[in-house]
Write a protein that holds these residues in place. Structure first.
Motif, mmCIF file in Angstrom:
data_model
loop_
_atom_site.group_PDB
_atom_site.id
_atom_site.type_symbol
_atom_site.label_atom_id
_atom_site.label_comp_id
_atom_site.label_asym_id
_atom_site.label_seq_id
_atom_site.Cartn_x
_atom_site.Cartn_y
_atom_site.Cartn_z
ATOM 1 N N LEU A 23 -2.732 7.823 7.375
ATOM 2 C CA LEU A 23 -3.407 6.735 6.668
ATOM 3 C C LEU A 23 -4.731 7.171 6.060
ATOM 4 C CD1 LEU A 23 -2.679 3.771 9.111
ATOM 5 C CD2 LEU A 23 -2.008 3.875 6.697
ATOM 6 N N LEU A 24 -5.280 8.241 6.540
ATOM 7 C CA LEU A 24 -6.538 8.736 5.983
ATOM 8 C C LEU A 24 -6.336 9.460 4.652
ATOM 9 C CD1 LEU A 24 -8.269 10.096 9.215
ATOM 10 C CD2 LEU A 24 -8.719 7.932 8.027
ATOM 11 N N LEU A 25 -5.125 9.935 4.388
ATOM 12 C CA LEU A 25 -4.868 10.644 3.137
ATOM 13 C C LEU A 25 -5.037 9.750 1.912
ATOM 14 C CD1 LEU A 25 -1.833 12.868 4.219
ATOM 15 C CD2 LEU A 25 -4.252 13.483 4.114
ATOM 16 N N PRO A 26 -4.469 8.528 1.903
ATOM 17 C CA PRO A 26 -4.733 7.647 0.754
ATOM 18 C C PRO A 26 -6.211 7.306 0.611
ATOM 19 C CG PRO A 26 -2.860 6.849 2.023
ATOM 20 C CD PRO A 26 -3.495 7.926 2.835
ATOM 21 N N ALA A 27 -6.931 7.213 1.735
ATOM 22 C CA ALA A 27 -8.374 6.986 1.647
ATOM 23 C C ALA A 27 -9.034 8.133 0.903
ATOM 24 C CB ALA A 27 -8.968 6.839 3.045
ATOM 25 N N GLY A 28 -8.585 9.353 1.147
ATOM 26 C CA GLY A 28 -9.103 10.509 0.422
ATOM 27 C C GLY A 28 -8.801 10.431 -1.065
ATOM 28 N N VAL A 29 -7.605 9.945 -1.407
ATOM 29 C CA VAL A 29 -7.248 9.768 -2.826
ATOM 30 C C VAL A 29 -8.190 8.771 -3.494
ATOM 31 C CG1 VAL A 29 -5.464 8.905 -4.391
ATOM 32 C CG2 VAL A 29 -4.834 10.396 -2.491
ATOM 33 N N ALA A 30 -8.484 7.676 -2.790
ATOM 34 C CA ALA A 30 -9.406 6.675 -3.334
ATOM 35 C C ALA A 30 -10.781 7.288 -3.583
ATOM 36 C CB ALA A 30 -9.503 5.489 -2.381
ATOM 37 N N LEU A 31 -11.253 8.107 -2.675
ATOM 38 C CA LEU A 31 -12.564 8.730 -2.835
ATOM 39 C C LEU A 31 -12.561 9.728 -3.989
ATOM 40 C CD1 LEU A 31 -13.503 9.320 0.919
ATOM 41 C CD2 LEU A 31 -14.487 7.625 -0.643
ATOM 42 N N VAL A 32 -11.471 10.473 -4.143
ATOM 43 C CA VAL A 32 -11.377 11.445 -5.234
ATOM 44 C C VAL A 32 -11.474 10.745 -6.586
ATOM 45 C CG1 VAL A 32 -9.801 13.030 -6.419
ATOM 46 C CG2 VAL A 32 -10.113 13.194 -3.945
ATOM 47 N N GLY A 34 -12.825 7.824 -7.091
ATOM 48 C CA GLY A 34 -13.956 6.921 -7.138
ATOM 49 C C GLY A 34 -13.581 5.459 -7.016
ATOM 50 N N GLU A 35 -12.473 5.177 -6.333
ATOM 51 C CA GLU A 35 -12.027 3.799 -6.145
ATOM 52 C C GLU A 35 -12.571 3.257 -4.822
ATOM 53 O OE1 GLU A 35 -7.729 4.099 -8.500
ATOM 54 O OE2 GLU A 35 -7.787 4.167 -6.322
ATOM 55 N N PRO A 36 -12.939 1.978 -4.784
ATOM 56 C CA PRO A 36 -13.511 1.406 -3.563
ATOM 57 C C PRO A 36 -12.461 0.908 -2.575
ATOM 58 C CG PRO A 36 -13.579 -0.217 -5.300
ATOM 59 C CD PRO A 36 -12.964 1.013 -5.910
ATOM 60 N N HIS A 37 -11.290 1.515 -2.603
ATOM 61 C CA HIS A 37 -10.191 0.989 -1.785
ATOM 62 C C HIS A 37 -9.891 1.908 -0.598
ATOM 63 C CE1 HIS A 37 -9.421 -1.962 -4.930
ATOM 64 N NE2 HIS A 37 -9.512 -0.982 -5.796
ATOM 65 N N TRP A 38 -10.845 2.728 -0.209
ATOM 66 C CA TRP A 38 -10.644 3.588 0.947
ATOM 67 C C TRP A 38 -10.838 2.831 2.253
ATOM 68 C CZ3 TRP A 38 -14.875 3.891 4.130
ATOM 69 C CH2 TRP A 38 -16.109 3.536 3.581
ATOM 70 N N GLN A 39 -11.613 1.763 2.220
ATOM 71 C CA GLN A 39 -11.956 1.044 3.446
ATOM 72 C C GLN A 39 -10.745 0.458 4.177
ATOM 73 O OE1 GLN A 39 -14.883 -1.710 1.971
ATOM 74 N NE2 GLN A 39 -16.573 -0.249 2.194
ATOM 75 N N PRO A 40 -9.791 -0.232 3.473
ATOM 76 C CA PRO A 40 -8.624 -0.755 4.196
ATOM 77 C C PRO A 40 -7.824 0.326 4.913
ATOM 78 C CG PRO A 40 -8.771 -1.741 2.013
ATOM 79 C CD PRO A 40 -9.771 -0.630 2.054
ATOM 80 N N PHE A 41 -7.775 1.514 4.328
ATOM 81 C CA PHE A 41 -7.010 2.591 4.943
ATOM 82 C C PHE A 41 -7.734 3.170 6.157
ATOM 83 C CE2 PHE A 41 -5.152 2.385 0.720
ATOM 84 C CZ PHE A 41 -3.807 2.512 1.000
ATOM 85 N N VAL A 42 -9.047 3.297 6.054
ATOM 86 C CA VAL A 42 -9.809 3.797 7.198
ATOM 87 C C VAL A 42 -9.758 2.804 8.352
ATOM 88 C CG1 VAL A 42 -12.114 4.403 8.018
ATOM 89 C CG2 VAL A 42 -11.338 5.223 5.787
ATOM 90 N N LEU A 43 -9.920 1.513 8.042
ATOM 91 C CA LEU A 43 -9.846 0.495 9.079
ATOM 92 C C LEU A 43 -8.456 0.454 9.711
ATOM 93 C CD1 LEU A 43 -11.140 -1.796 10.647
ATOM 94 C CD2 LEU A 43 -10.592 -3.342 8.744
ATOM 95 N N SER A 44 -7.421 0.558 8.893
ATOM 96 C CA SER A 44 -6.049 0.586 9.412
ATOM 97 C C SER A 44 -5.837 1.805 10.298
ATOM 98 C CB SER A 44 -5.038 0.605 8.253
ATOM 99 O OG SER A 44 -5.161 -0.543 7.446
ATOM 100 N N ALA A 45 -6.388 2.937 9.894
ATOM 101 C CA ALA A 45 -6.259 4.157 10.696
ATOM 102 C C ALA A 45 -6.938 3.990 12.049
ATOM 103 C CB ALA A 45 -6.864 5.344 9.944
ATOM 104 N N LEU A 46 -8.102 3.356 12.062
ATOM 105 C CA LEU A 46 -8.813 3.144 13.320
ATOM 106 C C LEU A 46 -8.032 2.211 14.244
ATOM 107 C CD1 LEU A 46 -12.485 2.799 12.015
ATOM 108 C CD2 LEU A 46 -11.469 4.744 13.223
ATOM 109 N N LEU A 128 -1.887 -1.510 -9.325
ATOM 110 C CA LEU A 128 -2.343 -1.123 -7.993
ATOM 111 C C LEU A 128 -3.305 0.061 -8.070
ATOM 112 C CD1 LEU A 128 0.790 -1.206 -5.641
ATOM 113 C CD2 LEU A 128 -1.122 -2.787 -5.678
ATOM 114 N N PRO A 129 -4.314 0.097 -7.223
ATOM 115 C CA PRO A 129 -5.177 1.290 -7.126
ATOM 116 C C PRO A 129 -4.343 2.504 -6.712
ATOM 117 C CG PRO A 129 -6.200 -0.581 -6.038
ATOM 118 C CD PRO A 129 -4.797 -1.002 -6.366
ATOM 119 N N ARG A 130 -4.811 3.675 -7.066
ATOM 120 C CA ARG A 130 -4.051 4.898 -6.794
ATOM 121 C C ARG A 130 -3.820 5.118 -5.298
ATOM 122 N NH1 ARG A 130 -7.048 6.421 -11.361
ATOM 123 N NH2 ARG A 130 -5.790 7.357 -13.036
#
Length: 494
Positions: A23-32, A34-46, A128-130
């Motif tokens: 689940l952290l991999l899509p968060a990395g894609v969002a950061l690459v 510059g999309e603000p959609h990494w948070q749902p993936f990080v929270l889901s991973a936690l 959808l965001p990337r």
């Protein structure tokens, strides 16, 4: 106790830990991007890691050797649990309601490719965001070869008992070990899988950017069918892309043990493989018939969609035949607009499936081969009732145990298809659409007929219907027995 609950908890906990990392991999894609959609993936991973850690603690924080019962239970429950937690990013990000998120995630992990995106109340695919597009494709890719098989390849936690999981996971009447050690077998399968995925991505890069190329390589090798475009592969408008993906769909639908043999120079055993010959013969025959049904060099036939150029007709026919038989589900055209001959051939392909030991779903070619061989054996024994006529495949005698498995599979498959159709019809879905959706989801194909055709989606279905289809996806992906055995009385007896 019938089940070793510690083994069950520890293994599910480890798998959830693996999912948390994924689940952290899509968060990395969002950061690459510059999309603000990494948070749902990080929270889901936690959240996933927390539950996985708790199960690991309950399991005694040590590896267990699963037996036969634990093997079936772990595989069936693992896919369910992973889909339940894998749906969290869609919900936490406010993209989908939980039922739709679970349907989409189960469709991803089971490589079905049926989508609820593009409906009246669901976003379009391209909106959808990337990060979410990547998560859909990554779920495909992980589910294609199997999360359990991946775990066997990289984690020592399951020990020697991992063979029980391997047997329950790998599609086909029998699990084909390439090496004496199951972990080494799993590792080699994944090396081939990764290699083919990388090769396809490189071949797609001349037309696609790296993101689209990677996502479509994931979906192709998993025989999944999720695309980053609303119009699927047809939206690229490239004959080159279609032929590349056609080739790799056929490779993904072939037994990976044959890929292994090819890499080790065992060409003769590959060429002489009966299932491979039948598989290629079906694809070739279907391509020819579909081409005849959609090629109109002089004029269009009625209201059907046709192609005046033979090369275009052949390309679309080969692509769609490969897409359906391998249960990938990609599309370059709305096949429901084709002639009755072309649609009829595709309808029959819905009942075939890929080869055993592939990432494809469906009934599998080898089961059809064995069913026909057994039928001809019965005809011979009617003439010679005292003769002993064994069923042979690739020069080897097929055991009665395997034949019983094959015959039982057909009975259960069509029984589940009927039950699924009735369950959807009871919720107001018309008969053609209900049958098509049940057939498509049970076979892990994706597009169907009627209201769920290649140009439509599953968003308009009632919520309960989506859960029914999600269950059919799970049952179909795990070859029916792995799931249904959990509800039998014999499984729970000591």
């Amino acid at each position: 106790m019938v089940l070793n609950l510690q083994a069950l908890a520890a293994t599910l906990g480890a798998l959830l830990g693996f999912l948390a990392v994924a689940l952290l991999l899509p968060a990395g894609v969002a950061l690459v991007y510059g999309e603000p959609h990494w948070q749902p993936f990080v929270l889901s991973a936690l959240l996933t890691a927390a539950v996985g850690g708790l199960l690991w603690l309950l399991g005694g924080r040590r590896p267990h050797e699963p037996g036969i019962r634990e093997g079936f239970a772990i595989v069936a429950l693992a896919w369910l649990v992973l889909a339940l937690f894998g749906a969290l990013p869609f919900v936490l990000g406010g993209v989908l309601a939980y039922t739709d998120a679970f349907f989409e995630t189960m469709s991803g992990f089971t490589t079905t490719g049926a989508t609820i995106l593009g409906g009246a109340r669901t976003p379009e695919i391209e909106s959808l965001p990337r990060a979410y597009l990547f998560w859909r494709s990554l779920a495909h890719w992980l589910g294609g070869m199997g999360i359990i098989v991946l775990t066997l390849a990289i984690l020592p936690i399951l020990g020697v008992g991992g063979m029980q999981l391997f047997k329950a996971e790998v599609p086909g009447p029998t699990a084909d070990k390439l090496t004496p050690r199951v972990r080494e077998t799993a590792r080699r399968l994944w090396l081939i899988y990764v290699g083919l995925t990388a090769l396809e991505m490189l071949l797609l890069l001349p037309v696609m950017d790296w993101f689209d190329a990677l996502n479509h390589a994931f979906a192709t090798m998993a025989t999944g069918g999720f695309s980053t475009k609303n119009g699927s592969i047809g939206q690229f408008g490239s004959a080159y892309v279609e032929w590349v993906i056609t080739l790799f769909m056929l490779l993904a639908g072939a037994n990976f043990a044959l890929h292994y043999r090819l890499l080790h120079g065992q060409w003769r055993s590959v060429v002489q493989d009966t299932e491979l010959r039948v598989y290629l013969l079906i694809v070739a025959g279907a391509t020819v018939l579909i081409t005849l049904g959609i090629w109109a060099p002089l004029q269009s036939e009625g209201n059907y969609q046709t192609y005046p150029a033979l090369t275009d007709a052949l390309r679309h026919a080969a692509f769609q035949a490969a897409s359906i038989i391998t249960t990938t589900g990609f599309g370059t055209a709305d096949y429901e607009q084709w002639s009755p001959l072309a649609v009829g051939v595709l309808f029959l392909l819905f009942f075939v499936g890929g080869m055993a030991g592939s990432t494809g779903g469906g009934i599998k070619v080898v089961r059809h081969v064995l069913l026909f061989k057994n039928s001809f054996r019965e005809l011979k024994q009617l003439v010679h009732p005292r003769a002993i006529v064994p069923v042979r495949l690739n020069g080897r005698m097929v055991s009665d145990e395997v034949m019983r498995n094959v015959l039982s599979f057909f009975v259960l498959y069509f029984g589940l298809l009927g039950v699924g159709t009735l369950a959807l019809s009871a919720q107001g879905v018309d008969l053609l659409s209900a049958f098509g959706a049940a057939l498509s989801c049970l076979g892990n194909i994706g597009p169907a007929f009627g209201a769920m055709g290649p140009a439509e989606n599953y968003a308009h279905l009632p919520g309960l219907a989506k859960w029914v289809l999600a269950v059919l996806m799970l049952i179909g992906r795990l070859e029916i027995f792995t799931v249904l055995i959990l509800v039998t009385r014999a499984f729970w007896r000591r």
